[in-house]
Design a protein around this motif. Structure first.
Motif, PDB file in Angstrom:
ATOM      1  N   GLY A  22       0.826  -1.213   0.000  1.00  0.00           N
ATOM      2  CA  GLY A  22       0.000   0.000   0.000  1.00  0.00           C
ATOM      3  C   GLY A  22       0.850   1.247   0.000  1.00  0.00           C
ATOM      4  N   TRP A  23       0.172   2.354   0.309  1.00  0.00           N
ATOM      5  CA  TRP A  23       0.823   3.658   0.303  1.00  0.00           C
ATOM      6  C   TRP A  23       1.066   4.121   1.743  1.00  0.00           C
ATOM      7  CZ3 TRP A  23      -2.523   1.961  -3.284  1.00  0.00           C
ATOM      8  CH2 TRP A  23      -2.216   2.206  -4.630  1.00  0.00           C
ATOM      9  N   ILE A  24       2.096   4.881   1.905  1.00  0.00           N
ATOM     10  CA  ILE A  24       2.390   5.381   3.243  1.00  0.00           C
ATOM     11  C   ILE A  24       1.579   6.643   3.501  1.00  0.00           C
ATOM     12  CG2 ILE A  24       4.186   6.422   4.676  1.00  0.00           C
ATOM     13  CD1 ILE A  24       6.083   4.377   3.542  1.00  0.00           C
ATOM     14  N   GLN A  25       0.690   6.528   4.487  1.00  0.00           N
ATOM     15  CA  GLN A  25      -0.159   7.650   4.842  1.00  0.00           C
ATOM     16  C   GLN A  25       0.567   8.563   5.828  1.00  0.00           C
ATOM     17  OE1 GLN A  25      -3.256   8.301   3.742  1.00  0.00           O
ATOM     18  NE2 GLN A  25      -3.602  10.073   5.045  1.00  0.00           N
ATOM     19  N   LYS A  26       1.275   7.959   6.773  1.00  0.00           N
ATOM     20  CA  LYS A  26       1.847   8.749   7.865  1.00  0.00           C
ATOM     21  C   LYS A  26       3.007   7.974   8.478  1.00  0.00           C
ATOM     22  CE  LYS A  26      -0.647   9.650  11.605  1.00  0.00           C
ATOM     23  NZ  LYS A  26      -1.905  10.070  12.294  1.00  0.00           N
ATOM     24  N   ILE A  27       4.033   8.712   8.919  1.00  0.00           N
ATOM     25  CA  ILE A  27       5.186   8.091   9.590  1.00  0.00           C
ATOM     26  C   ILE A  27       5.393   8.799  10.932  1.00  0.00           C
ATOM     27  CG2 ILE A  27       7.693   7.706   9.483  1.00  0.00           C
ATOM     28  CD1 ILE A  27       7.441   7.832   6.404  1.00  0.00           C
ATOM     29  N   ARG A  28       5.476   8.015  12.000  1.00  0.00           N
ATOM     30  CA  ARG A  28       5.887   8.586  13.294  1.00  0.00           C
ATOM     31  C   ARG A  28       7.159   7.885  13.732  1.00  0.00           C
ATOM     32  NH1 ARG A  28       1.171   7.162  16.548  1.00  0.00           N
ATOM     33  NH2 ARG A  28       0.966   5.821  14.717  1.00  0.00           N
ATOM     34  N   ASP A  29       8.242   8.648  13.758  1.00  0.00           N
ATOM     35  CA  ASP A  29       9.559   8.061  14.006  1.00  0.00           C
ATOM     36  C   ASP A  29      10.041   8.496  15.383  1.00  0.00           C
ATOM     37  OD1 ASP A  29      12.096   7.101  14.013  1.00  0.00           O
ATOM     38  OD2 ASP A  29      12.687   7.979  12.083  1.00  0.00           O
ATOM     39  N   ARG A  39      -7.144   0.956  -0.734  1.00  0.00           N
ATOM     40  CA  ARG A  39      -8.550   1.307  -0.920  1.00  0.00           C
ATOM     41  C   ARG A  39      -9.418   0.834   0.245  1.00  0.00           C
ATOM     42  NH1 ARG A  39     -11.569  -1.888  -5.467  1.00  0.00           N
ATOM     43  NH2 ARG A  39     -13.036  -2.652  -3.906  1.00  0.00           N
ATOM     44  N   TYR A  40      -8.954  -0.219   0.914  1.00  0.00           N
ATOM     45  CA  TYR A  40      -9.807  -0.883   1.895  1.00  0.00           C
ATOM     46  C   TYR A  40      -9.620  -0.351   3.307  1.00  0.00           C
ATOM     47  CZ  TYR A  40      -9.593  -3.829  -2.221  1.00  0.00           C
ATOM     48  OH  TYR A  40      -9.620  -4.268  -3.520  1.00  0.00           O
ATOM     49  N   GLY A  41      -8.555   0.386   3.551  1.00  0.00           N
ATOM     50  CA  GLY A  41      -8.358   0.905   4.889  1.00  0.00           C
ATOM     51  C   GLY A  41      -6.912   1.216   5.197  1.00  0.00           C
ATOM     52  N   ILE A  42      -6.644   1.330   6.499  1.00  0.00           N
ATOM     53  CA  ILE A  42      -5.299   1.661   6.968  1.00  0.00           C
ATOM     54  C   ILE A  42      -4.884   0.636   8.019  1.00  0.00           C
ATOM     55  CG2 ILE A  42      -4.065   3.301   8.464  1.00  0.00           C
ATOM     56  CD1 ILE A  42      -5.257   5.562   6.888  1.00  0.00           C
ATOM     57  N   THR A  43      -3.670   0.150   7.888  1.00  0.00           N
ATOM     58  CA  THR A  43      -3.125  -0.741   8.911  1.00  0.00           C
ATOM     59  C   THR A  43      -1.841  -0.124   9.453  1.00  0.00           C
ATOM     60  OG1 THR A  43      -4.059  -2.717   7.880  1.00  0.00           O
ATOM     61  CG2 THR A  43      -2.209  -3.054   9.383  1.00  0.00           C
ATOM     62  N   GLN A  44      -1.704  -0.147  10.774  1.00  0.00           N
ATOM     63  CA  GLN A  44      -0.490   0.412  11.374  1.00  0.00           C
ATOM     64  C   GLN A  44       0.631  -0.620  11.348  1.00  0.00           C
ATOM     65  OE1 GLN A  44      -0.626   3.206  14.757  1.00  0.00           O
ATOM     66  NE2 GLN A  44       0.448   1.629  15.903  1.00  0.00           N
ATOM     67  N   LEU A  45       1.776  -0.167  10.844  1.00  0.00           N
ATOM     68  CA  LEU A  45       2.976  -1.020  10.850  1.00  0.00           C
ATOM     69  C   LEU A  45       3.888  -0.531  11.974  1.00  0.00           C
ATOM     70  CD1 LEU A  45       3.842  -0.884   7.018  1.00  0.00           C
ATOM     71  CD2 LEU A  45       2.228  -2.422   8.210  1.00  0.00           C
ATOM     72  N   ILE A  46       4.591  -1.443  12.578  1.00  0.00           N
ATOM     73  CA  ILE A  46       5.567  -1.030  13.586  1.00  0.00           C
ATOM     74  C   ILE A  46       6.944  -1.604  13.243  1.00  0.00           C
ATOM     75  CG2 ILE A  46       4.792  -2.905  15.136  1.00  0.00           C
ATOM     76  CD1 ILE A  46       5.638  -1.018  17.468  1.00  0.00           C
ATOM     77  N   PHE A  47       7.932  -0.713  13.250  1.00  0.00           N
ATOM     78  CA  PHE A  47       9.333  -1.089  13.077  1.00  0.00           C
ATOM     79  C   PHE A  47       9.987  -0.864  14.436  1.00  0.00           C
ATOM     80  CE2 PHE A  47       9.522  -1.173   8.378  1.00  0.00           C
ATOM     81  CZ  PHE A  47       8.355  -0.498   8.064  1.00  0.00           C
ATOM     82  N   ASP A  48      10.526  -1.903  15.011  1.00  0.00           N
ATOM     83  CA  ASP A  48      10.988  -1.838  16.389  1.00  0.00           C
ATOM     84  C   ASP A  48      12.432  -2.348  16.441  1.00  0.00           C
ATOM     85  OD1 ASP A  48      11.641  -2.422  18.984  1.00  0.00           O
ATOM     86  OD2 ASP A  48       9.728  -3.415  19.456  1.00  0.00           O
ATOM     87  N   GLN A  49      13.343  -1.483  16.888  1.00  0.00           N
ATOM     88  CA  GLN A  49      14.773  -1.822  16.898  1.00  0.00           C
ATOM     89  C   GLN A  49      15.060  -3.177  17.516  1.00  0.00           C
ATOM     90  OE1 GLN A  49      17.162   1.236  18.704  1.00  0.00           O
ATOM     91  NE2 GLN A  49      17.553   2.196  16.717  1.00  0.00           N
TER      92      GLN A  49
END
Lengths: 583, 583
Positions: free
Chosen positions: B23-30, B42-52
């Motif tokens: 999908g497309w990146i809607q928002k990044i919180r770093d 098209r179907y929604g937004i899912t939060q991804l987490i990148f964790d050191q």
């Protein structure tokens, strides 16, 4: 209210019901004291009876004035027929008429409104509204309706969104000729009618719509061949985040769904063949798999003797016709003449009969002995009673010639069963083809088609060898759909435009909006478009697409019913800032 | 394979699943050691987490290069969120990323891809493919899809057949201006794009197709008003052997079906109002029934005093605004100025307050005493706290002016609830209207509309008085559909053409094919066409149709995204035998 029932509805269990029907008069049988009238509408035919003993005298009198194709409205009640007709659904009953109302009269139609009409093509086109009253044409239109509704149902159920793209777009002279539309509000400027919604559907993928479809008219201003229409209908589809396999699966299931829903036919898994294989085995990229006659290459078993025609040929190739030993000398002469016609252009046709006693007889017996011929027979898999047809020459040409002969033989031998359906995916098309005339590369599919990702570098080094993620769906020897994975990388798209000889300015003017779009996160995507007219025609068991279009144009692009195109007024021309060139 | 799930799909019961998303990146919180990315499709937004601590270092490193609207593909597993978001369906989970693949980068979009964008109209049109990524526009397109599929479902289920009619037809200068299409193969001749498939659908009735529909693009080359498009979409329908009542019932049920299926709204039986009533009560043939303010004619209670403005008026007419006594002097001045604007053209606005103590205060207190005013109040049904607005003048004009004021007041007072739906059939339209400019009669609906059968003779004696079997479906003050019973008798059709000032030659050239068709048993028939763009817009709670079209044109008929219309090459012009006028 004009009717309580339609003309295809009444059955024996409706006996004694008071009913009201409306429709057209198909047939009148007047026995004097009794008169029968077949009343027709879209749904069927119901027999009416006017009976001196039971129908009022004034109604009988009026009935005597009726003629074919009059539109009438009647009241009466349902009675059991004396002599039943098992050929029609309403054949057990008739309606005894008590009231008759003539809604409209009719002149005698210029041809008979029967399944087999006496009207010629031209006449039937001019009076298309009468032609459509005939069952074959009417049923074709109903079939078309059913197919399109099932297409929509399947695609909607699979999360595709139908989105209308514009009809007034921009001319892109590359490819076929556009129809253009002068803009009155923007003098000197033109819209173009879409040849396909290609760029728009790609933009919808960039827009995140994920799965798009549309059943849409497209336009091509080509010199019309026998069975082309300047306006035609596509089932146009596109998906994001997919590879070729997922596309093939999705649309194979679409086609299976349509066949199942509309024709009650379960299609097996579709075979997949590469473009190269199709050309090599059938001399065409749209082989008809209803019959065999696969090509056999015979160079190694033909080029060791003194027959120079074969020896100098790049390719000696043939196919076996089952039972073809029954061909007479005259049959073979006809095939020979057929391949020598300028449209085909072969030098001649060699053949080898495999006779019932296992011996061989060929047109080149002077050069080859029985053991040579035996090796041909073994190589080609021929059996007793078969015949092997052989052509030779330049590889590309001879394959095309033999491919055409294969189709012709199938026609002659009646091997094309219109109720048998043999789909086939053809994949791995070349990305480009070299146009000898213009000395440039053209896109085989279109300029947005993705090369195989591991062959991108070959675009510079060996363009002709590059294969594309492009595929066609072939049904009974017709291409019914074609598509590709698209380029979604701006740099590769630029490379393609370069390779196709677009200057940067041309690419910008015509496709700048798409290149811009690719700046903002274009996803991987691909799609397919089906030719609806052709698909419906094949499913209807008839390959003349005109018969499946309500109001088709003739081969000069004319609608002879409405007499269009036609001249427009000086005033209209002036408003759109144009002059005819001859003035 | 680019994904195992879409971005709107994962829930708490998917915990621990290995998933792949794209999908497309809607928002990044770093946050440095932890990074969250909202991934959108098209179907929604899912939060991804990148964790050191849990994501591989190289993946984290690559993630640091991501930007808004980049297209990515990730693998990971579903975990429970620490802080849940109840506003989105996927709000209880997030995906811990283990693999990251950047499918495409993105430049910074020219406006924010948010529900409330910072992009202006022009910018949003130029980058329509980004605008569509925004939920409001995306949802409009999905709504449009749902509505069209339900329309097709209802009509197919009711035995209508969808039939495609041609796009390249014939110019009929009568009515609005046609877009024309030069024919290369027929030099000097032109096709025209259809303003509607009217004649074709009538021919399909003559052809016996019985019930036809089509969702179809139509074209009108008009000087565009604020919310018109040169190409627009109609739901076009026609039925044979029906009277007006059956048509109203059929299509009332269609509209009810759509509302029920798409919006879960049960509409009550639609009221029916005659054209004359609509004009008399609301000053328009498309009254918005979401609010009252029905007109009250006041001649008999206003014309007995010395107020000449009222005395010389053909009509004194007003409406009551509930609670309108709260209007300040300034409010009333603003309404007065509004009606005096040249677009409205009223001389002034009279009013009467019904005060809380039951006394009256009017702008014409000089001429009328409390008992006069009481009679106005009684006649108009006003209550304490209301205000009565009054205009006077020529009957036709003043009704139009008051009708416009009624709509304006509703706007000002926020009486138009976009989620309230008030349909209304308006029937018995005049057959003809007199055009002062050209001194001719025009068809109010179109030349194929049937006069009331008992008024046919009046076409000669009193044309303006003749009423037609014509009807509009009005929804919330907008005409969303209109149709009529058609003429099916050749003689009456001829009479109509005569009346409209067609010479026999003109009628023949333009509509000869239809007149011919009427020779061969034309059934009684009628139909309706709905403006799909408008219908969808109203159902979407927004009356700007542009927002419900994927790729709309601006008010100059330009598509500013693809930059069309545009110039074409000399060669193209030459091929179609045309010259630009200025050359």
């Amino acid at each position: 209210m004009y009717r309580s029932h339609n003309c295809g509805e009444l059955r024996i269990n409706d006996l004694t019901k008071q009913v009201e029907l409306s429709g057209w008069i198909q047939k009148i049988r007047d026995k004097g004291f009794i008169m029968w009238v077949d009343l027709r509408d879209r749904y069927g035919i119901t027999q009416l009876i006017f009976d001196q003993e039971r129908t009022p005298a004034d109604v009988i009198e009026l009935a005597k004035t009726l003629g074919r194709e009059f539109v009438i409205n009647i009241k009466g009640h349902v009675i059991e027929r004396a002599s039943k007709n098992s050929l029609i659904d309403t054949g057990e009953i008739e309606v005894l008429v008590t009231d008759l109302n003539i809604l409209n009269t009719s002149s005698t139609p210029p041809f008979t409104i029967e399944d087999e009409s006496d009207g010629g093509e031209e006449l039937r086109m001019k009076y298309r509204y009468l032609d459509i009253r005939r069952n074959p044409v009417k049923n074709n239109l109903i079939l078309r309706h059913e197919i399109t509704q099932e297409v929509r149902k399947y695609l909607s159920d699979n999360s595709f969104i139908e989105i209308e793209t514009p009809y007034l777009i921009k001319s892109t002279p590359e490819g076929a000729r556009d129809f253009v539309v002068p803009s009155r509000m923007n003098p000197g400027q033109f819209y173009a009618l879409p040849q396909s919604p290609q760029t728009f559907k790609q933009l919808l993928m960039v827009a995140g719509m994920d799965k798009y479809f549309q059943i849409v008219k497209c336009f091509r201003d080509e010199d019309l061949r026998a069975d082309r229409q300047p306006e035609f209908t596509q089932i146009d589809c596109e998906m994001a985040f997919v590879d070729q396999d997922e596309i093939l699966t999705t649309f194979e299931n679409l086609v299976k769904h349509i066949f199942k829903a509309v024709k009650k036919i379960n299609l097996d898994k579709f075979p997949v063949m590469t473009y190269d294989d199709a050309i090599q085995k059938f001399g065409t990229d749209k082989p008809d798999l209803r019959y065999d006659m696969t090509f056999v290459e015979l160079n190694d078993v033909t080029q060791h003797k003194d027959f120079n025609v074969f020896n100098i040929a790049e390719l000696v190739v043939g196919f076996v016709i089952k039972g073809g030993n029954s061909f007479t000398r005259k049959d073979i002469d006809k095939y020979t003449e057929w391949v020598k016609r300028p449209q085909i252009g072969a030098g001649g046709l060699a053949y080898m009969r495999i006779q019932d006693d296992g011996s061989f007889k060929s047109s080149v017996d002077k050069f080859y002995d029985q053991s040579d011929l035996k090796s041909w027979s073994e190589k080609s898999g021929g059996n007793k009673g078969d015949i092997l047809f052989i052509l030779s020459g330049d590889k590309e040409k001879v394959r095309t010639q033999l491919g055409a002969l294969r189709v012709h033989v199938a026609d002659e031998l009646n091997l094309k069963d219109p109720e048998e359906f043999k789909p086939l995916w053809v994949v791995d098309f070349p990305l480009l083809h070299w146009d000898e005339e213009t000395k440039t590369y053209h896109a085989m599919h279109h300029p947005f088609t993705s090369p195989k990702t591991d062959q991108i570098d070959m675009i510079d080094s060996d363009p002709s060898a590059v294969r594309a993620d492009a595929y066609d769906l072939v049904l009974n020897g017709n291409e019914i759909g074609g598509g590709s994975i698209r380029i979604h990388d701006k740099k590769i798209q630029q490379k393609m435009f370069d390779c196709l000889g677009f200057t940067k300015e041309e690419a910008d003017k015509q496709f700048g909006f798409l290149m811009n779009a690719f700046e903002y996160g274009a996803p991987p995507h691909g799609g397919i478009a089906f030719g609806l007219d052709r698909l419906v025609a094949i499913m209807g068991g008839n390959e003349i697409i005109r018969d499946f279009i309500a109001f088709p144009k003739n081969n000069s692009g004319r609608d002879i019913m409405i007499d269009s195109p036609s001249t427009i007024s000086e005033e209209q021309l002036k408003e759109i800032n144009l002059r005819l060139k001859s003035k």
